[in-house]
Design a protein around this motif. Structure first.
Motif, mmCIF file in Angstrom:
data_model
loop_
_atom_site.group_PDB
_atom_site.id
_atom_site.type_symbol
_atom_site.label_atom_id
_atom_site.label_comp_id
_atom_site.label_asym_id
_atom_site.label_seq_id
_atom_site.Cartn_x
_atom_site.Cartn_y
_atom_site.Cartn_z
ATOM 1 N N GLY A 198 0.848 -1.150 -0.057
ATOM 2 C CA GLY A 198 -0.009 -0.012 -0.063
ATOM 3 C C GLY A 198 0.776 1.387 -0.008
ATOM 4 N N THR A 199 2.193 1.268 0.033
ATOM 5 C CA THR A 199 2.987 2.335 0.172
ATOM 6 C C THR A 199 3.294 2.547 -1.298
ATOM 7 O OG1 THR A 199 5.130 1.157 0.195
ATOM 8 C CG2 THR A 199 3.888 1.929 2.152
ATOM 9 N N ARG A 200 3.653 4.045 -1.671
ATOM 10 C CA ARG A 200 4.155 4.258 -3.043
ATOM 11 C C ARG A 200 5.797 4.209 -3.013
ATOM 12 N NH1 ARG A 200 2.224 6.816 -7.378
ATOM 13 N NH2 ARG A 200 3.742 8.658 -7.587
ATOM 14 N N HIS A 201 6.335 4.562 -1.873
ATOM 15 C CA HIS A 201 7.840 4.395 -1.990
ATOM 16 C C HIS A 201 8.314 3.721 -0.680
ATOM 17 C CE1 HIS A 201 7.135 7.928 -4.911
ATOM 18 N NE2 HIS A 201 6.519 8.592 -3.933
ATOM 19 N N MET A 202 8.941 2.840 -1.021
ATOM 20 C CA MET A 202 9.453 1.822 0.022
ATOM 21 C C MET A 202 10.962 1.553 -0.036
ATOM 22 S SD MET A 202 8.309 -2.000 0.746
ATOM 23 C CE MET A 202 10.166 -2.745 0.128
#
Lengths: 302, 302
Positions: B111-115
């Motif tokens: 669910g994150t965009r940047h990890m």
């Protein structure tokens, strides 16, 4: 504060500047910024758009300047204030990010897919172009000045927090020269400020380095070495094809770039990173202005 | 070497493993890897694709393993060797990159965009998911183990190069324990290896830390602190929403995560980074296998 008008090929047509005068407050800054912007727009013309290269931290999506150090902004809706006053769409980006965009589209980073821009000036900032586009992550990517390169080391200043900014920025060069002179070192710099060590600036240290002063050379060399550590780390993390360095301290040229390159050669894990280039910025002081125009033309938010 | 079969929802259906035995040479490794892969494919079935999580450095586009340390590969065309033998399309990615992809799609980073994913194990590696996609830059991005956090400091080992890997990896924990014991420090670890300091491993240091041994605790605490510097730097540079930490050393849980979080709280420039989470990996040891399957399903090259 600077304002400039560009044509659709990003040729500079007109340019104006005025002091920011933060002590006059936000209202005054905005008012004078609007007047400055109007001064570069001919009476009969309406620009297609306006890009603003603002100091961070920002909320680019909502067009806010959050709470920059040394400036009275606080959640200031600069995008809407300018758009309402000037009747033109406005896009707001971080100044170092937009300088990165300028260097990528029209400067030293042309033709690369992945580029990191560093500005080494009063402070240290940066911007990332990844897969050809400005990358801001969750909002504030590119803050290279707060990469930790020497935790606990007095070289990074009284707090010893180890950030690169107080080691290699203009402010850092000045502090380090002051500390050395307080410690009894001899240098041209002492004469240049008539013994008033508080008057030392990064510019004065740079001039002394150019003039061959051993202390100034040593400090600039060390700044280059630590910038080399920063670039080694970002090469391994981000692996750009190219790192572009702008800002006044980068204007020292080989005095700074030689130790940067020497450090990279010693510390980068070969051979995969061998093709990465380190280049001086090509657009000079106006990189941020050009980048802001490009940002507006390309539609703003990354 | 591990091989696994997954269904289209990436549920693990079958799994096998075998020693790599690098001393037998490249030909033997490839032959046994093909046999291992065949062992998880039922006789009547053909997989849709095969993903390979390989040690770097790689040329993913050409499907080559270049020249990894401790393995005899050298420009080895592993993609084509496997594809020819098994008659199935093959995609090759860096093992830490594919573990990052697995954690992003189905693990702690969902669910994150940047990890950013970090693996802290025998060595330290990493992978970046930016704008929802695996980012490899000019080829080898994510090599977090070679971020410089303490240049010139003996804490990073005899070469004092300052990389995080020799400070906080399992190998680093073992070296640091050995050095302390050689220096006369007392510790459970000494008994555990019957006085043979060469037998100290990261695992033994971790077990001693869990048992409350003061020296082992100190070393793990310090590893967490330096990982905190690494994560501070990458937060400022890349500004991910989330940093996921896997690998055997991350298995120490709060013994490691508490000093990481303490360091971040002290060093990250607030308040814009406040939302960034630091989480343990969710997929465990099989993150790379799951990631390889996802990589194959998503078409390979980033």
């Amino acid at each position: 504060m600077r304002a400039a008008r560009f044509d659709e090929r990003f040729t500079l047509l007109d340019r104006a500047e005025a002091p920011t005068a933060p002590e006059l407050g936000v209202g005054s800054i905005i008012e004078r910024l609007i007047a400055l912007t109007r001064s570069v727009i001919p009476p009969a013309e309406t620009p297609h758009g306006i890009g603003v290269a603002a100091p961070g931290p920002l909320d680019s999506e909502r067009g806010l300047i959050l709470n920059p150090p040394n400036l009275p902004f606080n959640q200031t809706p600069i995008r809407d204030l300018l758009a309402d006053a000037l009747g033109v769409p406005v896009a707001v980006g971080n100044d170092a990010d937009l300088a990165a965009l300028g260097e990528h589209r029209l400067g030293a980073g042309r033709g690369t897919r992945h580029m990191v821009y560093l500005t080494v000036s009063t402070g240290i900032g940066g911007g990332l172009i990844l897969n050809g586009e400005l990358y801001t992550g969750a909002g504030q990517a590119g803050e290279a000045g707060f990469v930790i390169v020497a935790p606990g080391d007095p070289i990074s200043g009284p707090g010893r927090e180890g950030y690169i900014e107080p080691i290699a920025s203009g402010t850092g060069l000045a502090r380090r020269a002051r500390e050395a002179l307080e410690g009894g070192r001899d240098s041209l710099i002492r004469e240049r400020v008539g013994g008033n060590l508080e008057a030392i600036t990064g510019k004065i240290v740079g001039e002394a380095a150019r003039a061959g002063d051993p202390l100034a050379r040593e400090i600039v060399e060390s700044a280059g070495e630590y910038l080399g550590y920063l670039i080694t780390s970002l090469a391994h993390l981000i692996h750009p094809e190219c790192v572009v360095i702008g800002g006044s301290v980068a204007g020292l040229g080989d005095l700074l770039f030689a130790p940067v390159r020497r450090t990279l050669a010693a510390r980068i894990v070969d051979p995969v990173y061998a093709g990465m280039r380190v280049l001086p910025a090509a657009l000079g002081e106006d990189g941020g202005l050009v980048g802001a125009a490009i940002y507006a033309a390309e539609g703003g938010i990354s």
